[in-house]
Design an enzyme around this catalytic site. Structure first.
Site, PDB file in Angstrom:
ATOM      1  CD  GLU A 171      -2.507  -2.000   0.928  1.00  3.30           C
ATOM      2  OE1 GLU A 171      -3.639  -2.474   0.854  1.00  3.30           O
ATOM      3  OE2 GLU A 171      -1.518  -2.725   1.099  1.00  3.30           O
ATOM      4  CE1 TYR A 173       0.365   3.841   5.085  1.00  8.01           C
ATOM      5  CE2 TYR A 173      -0.346   1.619   4.516  1.00  8.01           C
ATOM      6  CZ  TYR A 173      -0.646   2.916   4.898  1.00  8.01           C
ATOM      7  OH  TYR A 173      -1.954   3.283   5.083  1.00  8.01           O
ATOM      8  NE  ARG A 221      -2.455  -6.574   2.548  1.00  4.73           N
ATOM      9  CZ  ARG A 221      -3.450  -5.843   3.055  1.00  4.73           C
ATOM     10  NH1 ARG A 221      -3.522  -5.636   4.364  1.00  4.73           N
ATOM     11  NH2 ARG A 221      -4.363  -5.335   2.261  1.00  4.73           N
ATOM     12  CG  HIS A 259      -3.048   4.633   0.918  1.00  9.36           C
ATOM     13  ND1 HIS A 259      -4.205   3.896   0.957  1.00  9.36           N
ATOM     14  CD2 HIS A 259      -2.307   4.217   1.972  1.00  9.36           C
ATOM     15  CE1 HIS A 259      -4.167   3.072   1.997  1.00  9.36           C
ATOM     16  NE2 HIS A 259      -3.025   3.246   2.622  1.00  9.36           N
ATOM     17  CD  GLN A 346     -22.350   6.628   2.045  1.00 10.74           C
ATOM     18  OE1 GLN A 346     -22.950   5.948   1.234  1.00 10.74           O
ATOM     19  NE2 GLN A 346     -22.956   7.520   2.786  1.00 10.74           N
TER      20      GLN A 346
END
Length: 677
Positions: A171, A173, A221, A259, A346
């Site tokens: 992701e 990082y 991961r 991201h 949401q």
């Protein structure tokens, strides 16, 4: 949607060995940032949150990310696990989870250049597009110290009672930043060749394994598709996977996308199971268990991926917000009772990004477990619910579950209300699952349904409590020519009552306006077929190319119609859309050639089209169809009539406050009202 009862789910429910541990099934609750650690009475809330999901029988629960040092936090309040004494305070969480038969792993996450703090660090001093801070380039000493910090953090987690850790290497990082040329421009032992770029990840896993011993579960991961230019190709990902296995990892979990990537990865516009091939690529490289993740939200899909051999385990995060008892219901043959994640983001990601603790649109209890009860009422009441939309269904189902006698009146011949309109937007047919769930719950708990019956005053006599959940109707603006044959409401378009022409003007650029525009220009295959999705967003469906990309994610896409959106506000169109999904919607419309303009004054509508003033200058926009997305009015006529007779009523949902199509508020109000009866 899938038939959840068609399989035995034999593979999903079968045990699997990972390192020194025999896991009770193949399902992991993936890591989620909850922000519960920043709440009053935070420990009790975290215990309740994790224990509830352990009772739901996930084999492993992975916590939100803990930074191994001060430089790696998300923000100034981000959780850390570098203080041994502070880590020990987490022991009650571990004990609560383990008492329910699940394992729990702490995720170790160094945010790298995503850390929103002065002094953030990275392999190279390249600012992330989603962060205003420019990172400091790490020295060799910084890198070696950080590897040691990861090992110490893992030891702290072990001492606190965790069964293992997940080392976050995806992701975008810090660890992921080292592995790819997109962010690693170094020329020393930690950059350049793939061997050097992989060194930080491999040495971190090795250090954790050496520090914590053979019985401690180590999950890594791995980024199975970076989805950014300069990302890793499949052969480098496979090589890294083999090195991580050799360094001592027990499980390889797969992460998808950074991201900052311009490709959606987990929201509703992404087809279910879109990333399964990326996991399969990793599985082909190693012998330890490999986990598939992202946009897997039903047991049928999980079973299909496992039975096909594309992965050994499945990680689901948000589906455990929607239904903490996901696995237990499958094992008990109640898969049709699962409250399915609809990938709306949401109340999970959007709440997190706005500094609120996590929750869930379809399950308001998520993250709020200590605020709700499950005990049956001692004083059953006779309750009438008027309206079968989201608010009405949530009220009726919860009230009946708690022992009240409930009758629900719905004027139409089917349930759903405004959800039946929302579900027409591409990808939002996930709301079908919400309709299935609440319909099933009402049937299970004995709600009497009066479909096709518009409740009148006489129908509502004799009830102890009347709940008005009659929703909203489209607002018709006071505009000359609004009754012209070219004009339709959003409800008429989304319901299929009216068909739009080849050129369309959408009046209103809020959430509904964007949904209508996407409905008009996007083909169904783009959100349901993985190949069509990949073609639309420039993704390599084999995930072999660098970053898993096969083109420009923002490249134009042929559109079915010419659509233009207007709004009166001078703010940026779509400014109020969800933080985690708004960019997807705006980019999708841009790709399909949809224009959006603000600061417009509407003048009139006639045969020539929509007459407007832009910058004070008159202009005529010709269109076959003009769609009104100009707000909603609450439907309160019945409530006012009941009040006139002295009947005490409670209004919820759109009837209480008309604001977009707000299923999040509607369901929350419905469940809480039922809890308070």
């Amino acid at each position: 949607m899938e038939n959840t009862q068609r399989e035995s789910f034999e593979t999903m429910l079968s045990p699997i060995r990972a390192g020194a541990h025999m896991l009770r099934n193949r399902i992991i609750m993936g890591s989620m940032h909850t922000r519960l650690e920043n709440e009053p009475d935070s420990l009790a809330k975290q215990i309740a949150f994790y224990a509830e999901r352990a009772r739901g029988e996930a084999a492993i629960l992975v916590t939100g990310g803990f930074s191994p040092n001060a430089e790696g936090v998300f923000d100034s309040e981000g959780p850390r696990i570098d203080d041994p004494d502070e880590a020990l305070h987490l022991r009650p969480i571990c004990e609560a989870v383990q008492a329910e038969g699940s394992l729990i792993c702490a995720q170790l996450l160094h945010a790298g250049r995503y850390a929103k703090i002065e002094g953030c660090v990275a392999p190279s001093p390249i600012r992330a597009p989603i962060n205003r801070f420019i990172p400091r380039e790490m020295t060799d000493a910084d890198i070696r110290r950080t590897i040691e910090d990861f090992a110490k953090a893992a030891a702290n987690a072990q001492a606190a009672g965790f069964d293992g850790v997940e080392i976050m290497g995806s992701e975008g990082y810090l660890i992921n930043e080292f592995t790819v040329t997109h962010t690693n421009k170094r020329e020393d032992d930690w950059g350049g060749s793939a061997e050097n770029r992989h060194r930080f990840a491999v040495e971190t896993v090795r250090a954790v394994r050496e520090r914590c011993g053979p019985d401690f579960l180590v999950i890594y991961r791995i980024s199975a598709a970076d989805l950014v230019e300069g990302g890793a190709p499949a052969d480098e990902i496979a090589a890294l996977a083999r090195k991580i296995e050799a360094a001592g990892a027990d499980i390889l979990n797969t992460g998808i996308g950074w991201h900052e990537a311009r490709v959606p990865t987990i929201a509703y516009p992404v087809p279910r199971g879109a990333w399964r091939q990326a996991a399969a690529n990793v599985k082909a490289a190693v012998s330890i268990p490999v986990v598939a993740s992202n946009r897997i939200n039903t047991p049928a899909l999980a079973e299909d991926i496992l039975a096909s051999g594309e992965a050994d385990m499945i990680s689901m995060a948000r589906p455990f917000l929607a239904d903490p008892h996901f696995v237990k219901k499958v094992r008990e043959g109640r898969a049709d009772e699962i409250n399915t994640c609809i990938a709306c983001n949401q109340a999970c990601l959007d709440f997190i990004f706005s500094d609120r603790p996590v929750s869930c649109l379809v399950n308001p209890r998520a993250g709020r477990e200590t605020e709700f009860r499950d005990t049956l009422t001692d004083t059953p009441r006779k309750v009438a619910v008027v309206g079968g939309g989201a608010a009405g269904m949530a009220t009726a189902a919860e009230a009946a579950r708690l022992g009240h006698v409930v009758t629900l009146f719905e004027a139409h011949d089917r349930l759903g209300g405004q959800l039946n309109l929302a579900r027409a937007a591409p990808g939002k047919d996930e709301f079908d699952e919400t309709l299935r769930y609440y319909s099933g719950q009402m049937h299970k708990h004995g709600v009497t349904l009066r479909l096709g019956q518009r409740a009148g005053l006489d129908d509502l006599t004799g009830f102890d409590h009347v709940v008005i959940a009659t929703g909203v109707t489209p607002r018709i603006p006071d505009l000359s020519g609004v009754d012209h044959p070219s004009v339709a409401t959003y409800a008429e378009i989304l319901s299929g009552e009216r068909a739009a022409g080849d050129s369309v003007v959408v009046m209103g650029a809020g959430g509904i306006g964007h949904d209508v525009a996407e409905f008009l220009v996007t083909g169904s295959a783009e959100v349901h077929d993985t190949n069509a999705f990949c073609e639309t967003w420039g993704v390599d469906p084999a995930f072999a190319a660098p970053g898993g990309l096969a083109g420009d994610p923002l490249a134009p896409k042929p559109s079915r119609r010419k659509v233009i959106m207007f709004q009166r506000k001078t703010s940026k169109p779509g400014a109020g859309l969800g933080v985690s999904t708004g960019w997807i919607l705006r980019n999708a419309l841009r790709k399909h050639g949809v224009e959006a303009m603000g600061g417009v004054v509407y003048d009139r509508i006639d045969d020539a089209g929509l007459h407007i003033l832009m910058d004070g200058k008159p202009k005529v926009i010709a269109a076959d169809t003009i769609v009104l997305c100009t707000g909603q009015e609450p439907e309160r006529a019945l409530a006012e009539a009941l009040a006139g007779r002295g009947v005490t009523v409670t209004m919820i949902g759109g009837a209480k406050e008309a604001a977009e199509l707000d299923a999040l508020r509607a369901i929350d109000e419905g469940v809480r009202l039922a809890q308070g009866l």
